[in-house]
Scaffold this motif. Structure first.
Motif, PDB file in Angstrom:
ATOM      1  N   PHE A  12       3.289  -3.783   7.572  1.00  0.00           N
ATOM      2  CA  PHE A  12       2.587  -4.395   6.517  1.00  0.00           C
ATOM      3  C   PHE A  12       2.243  -5.975   6.851  1.00  0.00           C
ATOM      4  N   SER A  13       2.261  -6.204   7.973  1.00  0.00           N
ATOM      5  CA  SER A  13       2.259  -8.005   8.653  1.00  0.00           C
ATOM      6  C   SER A  13       0.706  -8.168   9.034  1.00  0.00           C
ATOM      7  N   LEU A  14       0.626  -9.462   8.973  1.00  0.00           N
ATOM      8  CA  LEU A  14      -0.824 -10.081   9.277  1.00  0.00           C
ATOM      9  C   LEU A  14      -1.399  -9.583  10.458  1.00  0.00           C
ATOM     10  N   PRO A  58       2.949 -10.360  -0.754  1.00  0.00           N
ATOM     11  CA  PRO A  58       2.678 -10.670   0.617  1.00  0.00           C
ATOM     12  C   PRO A  58       1.852  -9.740   1.402  1.00  0.00           C
ATOM     13  N   VAL A  59       1.746  -8.520   1.043  1.00  0.00           N
ATOM     14  CA  VAL A  59       0.818  -7.551   1.528  1.00  0.00           C
ATOM     15  C   VAL A  59      -0.597  -8.098   1.386  1.00  0.00           C
ATOM     16  N   VAL A  62       5.643 -16.796  -2.741  1.00  0.00           N
ATOM     17  CA  VAL A  62       5.725 -15.240  -2.786  1.00  0.00           C
ATOM     18  C   VAL A  62       4.586 -14.758  -2.087  1.00  0.00           C
ATOM     19  N   GLY A  63       3.672 -15.477  -1.854  1.00  0.00           N
ATOM     20  CA  GLY A  63       2.388 -15.034  -1.335  1.00  0.00           C
ATOM     21  C   GLY A  63       2.461 -15.351   0.362  1.00  0.00           C
ATOM     22  N   ILE A  64       3.490 -15.610   0.714  1.00  0.00           N
ATOM     23  CA  ILE A  64       3.855 -15.871   2.276  1.00  0.00           C
ATOM     24  C   ILE A  64       3.594 -14.340   2.899  1.00  0.00           C
ATOM     25  N   ILE A 105      11.610  -9.883  11.215  1.00  0.00           N
ATOM     26  CA  ILE A 105      10.246 -10.050  10.707  1.00  0.00           C
ATOM     27  C   ILE A 105      10.581 -10.817   9.137  1.00  0.00           C
ATOM     28  N   LEU A 106      11.715  -9.980   8.578  1.00  0.00           N
ATOM     29  CA  LEU A 106      12.257 -10.317   7.083  1.00  0.00           C
ATOM     30  C   LEU A 106      12.779 -11.638   7.107  1.00  0.00           C
ATOM     31  N   ASP A 107      13.602 -12.100   8.353  1.00  0.00           N
ATOM     32  CA  ASP A 107      14.266 -13.180   8.111  1.00  0.00           C
ATOM     33  C   ASP A 107      13.355 -14.368   8.443  1.00  0.00           C
ATOM     34  N   ASN A 108      12.160 -14.250   9.310  1.00  0.00           N
ATOM     35  CA  ASN A 108      11.375 -15.261   9.508  1.00  0.00           C
ATOM     36  C   ASN A 108      10.485 -15.387   8.457  1.00  0.00           C
ATOM     37  N   ARG A 109      10.120 -14.346   7.570  1.00  0.00           N
ATOM     38  CA  ARG A 109       9.510 -14.739   6.408  1.00  0.00           C
ATOM     39  C   ARG A 109      10.319 -15.433   5.403  1.00  0.00           C
TER      40      ARG A 109
END
Length: 404
Positions: free
Chosen positions: A215-217, A241-242, A292-294, A308-312
């Motif tokens: 689901f990443s950018l 975020p998606v 939450v929109g990051i 990925i989760l930690d960085n977000r």
């Protein structure tokens, strides 16, 4: 999170049983282990309301869910992934099915193609990281006849990769249908696909918390490269975020069908004319203004889920009160609301707003930021759509925070 753990999408018990089944097939060259598997282990499969079967997921946060809605596994495929499409079946169609799982979404696409096409061709590229999950697709009873076509394609690839050793599926794949099966990390697959190829992309990972890399950018930027200008991406999730990642990757977004859940999914396209419905107002506001929109980020398309989760989480913390309004108590959705009925909540909201140079929920700054929502319409068009409003609100918030 390791590749092996990511491959364990389905419940650990069924995962191990499926692997054991096909190991027996390879060693004995006997079809009985596969033929009898469903009847023997029927309790591991979940019958949904439309008569099609699903499977329980692996345990996540002490919770086990089915891979599909209990309302109907194959019905979900038609409602969420086929009905929103605007295929022109007088032309050839190409579909990318990410996290193809049991093959239901591809099977629904094949059924719709057979029903509506005349002289055209269909190409379906199915991607799934887990051999065992794909194998479950040939072990469950087919909910529709077209699932037998998908089963044949899956079996051929499992035999090719020496996971299965017997060709038991008797269905023939029609000459005008080309099915390619990829058993690998979808991030690897998409980087090898050609530009401007697909009319539709089905994005159906089990959970963003389990597989944020899908689901990443950066993953969506690959989608933007390989999808046609009038193509549509469909996914079940309504996650902020998606949706934010789709926008940042260059897509317009709209509301997907509601089926088996309280909220509709998400549709994305390079062309806003392909989308019919805007997101709910509050969803737009939270994506534009709240931390939450990051989006999830996966630079290099090779990072672990935990990374990925930690960085977000870190990026959200850094953005809060700096470039984004705090998501606490859903603060941004109260902009423009006098909040006369809950003074305690109002104080919390306005403390969060003050850190972004917004003096109150009814200040001129508040109304300025959400001004575009005054033109909100549910039916989306090229000028009045969720993406345009979200980008406008982001710009306005920055001006207010910078004191401009």
């Amino acid at each position: 999170m390791s590749y092996e753990n990511n491959a364990r999408i389905i419940n650990d018990d069924i995962f191990d049983l499926v692997n054991e089944c096909f190991q027996q097939e390879r060693s004995s060259q006997n079809k009985e282990s596969r033929v009898n598997f469903f009847d023997t282990y029927n309790d591991f499969f979940v019958l949904t309301d439309d008569g099609s079967y699903s499977i329980n997921s692996k345990e996540i946060n002490n919770k086990v869910e089915t891979l599909h809605t209990s309302t109907g596994a194959i019905s979900e495929s038609f409602e969420k992934f086929i009905k929103p499409m605007k295929f022109d079946y007088s032309k050839d169609i190409a579909i990318l099915d990410i996290c193809a799982g049991l093959g239901y979404n591809s099977s629904a696409a094949i059924a719709d193609f057979i029903k509506n096409s005349t002289d055209s061709n269909l190409k379906v590229d199915m991607v799934e990281i887990s051999k065992a999950t794909f194998a479950c697709g040939i072990l469950v009873p087919s909910p529709i006849p077209e699932h037998d076509i998908t089963k044949k394609a899956i079996e051929d690839e499992l035999v090719k990769q020496n996971y299965a050793s017997l060709s038991l599926e008797e269905c023939e794949i029609p000459e005008n249908i080309d099915i390619n099966v990829f058993i690998e990390d979808a991030r690897q697959t998409v980087q090898n696909l050609e530009d401007n190829t697909y009319d539709a992309i089905f994005l159906d990972p089990f959970s963003q918390n389990m597989a944020p890399e899908l689901f990443s950018l950066e993953f969506f930027k690959e989608f933007r490269r390989i999808i046609k200008d009038n193509g549509i991406i469909a996914t079940y999730t309504s996650s902020a975020p998606v949706r934010a990642a789709f926008i940042e990757a260059g897509f317009y977004i709209g509301l997907g069908p509601i089926f088996g859940r309280k909220q509709g999914g998400t549709l994305a396209s390079p062309n806003p004319e392909m989308l019919d419905y805007s997101l709910p107002k509050n969803d737009e506001i939270r994506i534009a203004l709240s931390d939450v929109g990051i989006p999830f980020r996966d630079p290099g398309l090779n990072n672990s889920s935990d990374f990925i989760l930690d960085n977000r989480a870190t990026e959200r913390q850094d953005a809060r009160h700096n470039t984004k309004i705090s998501s606490a108590v859903k603060t941004p959705i109260f902009l423009g609301d006098a909040m006369e009925d809950d003074e305690k909540l109002k104080r919390r909201v306005e403390r969060n707003l003050a850190k972004m140079n917004i003096s109150s929920t009814t200040s001129k700054e508040a109304f300025y930021i959400i001004e575009c929502e005054n033109e909100y319409i549910e039916n989306q068009d090229s000028k009045n759509n969720s993406t345009t409003r979200i980008l406008d609100m982001k710009k306005r918030l920055k001006k207010v925070k910078d004191g401009n």
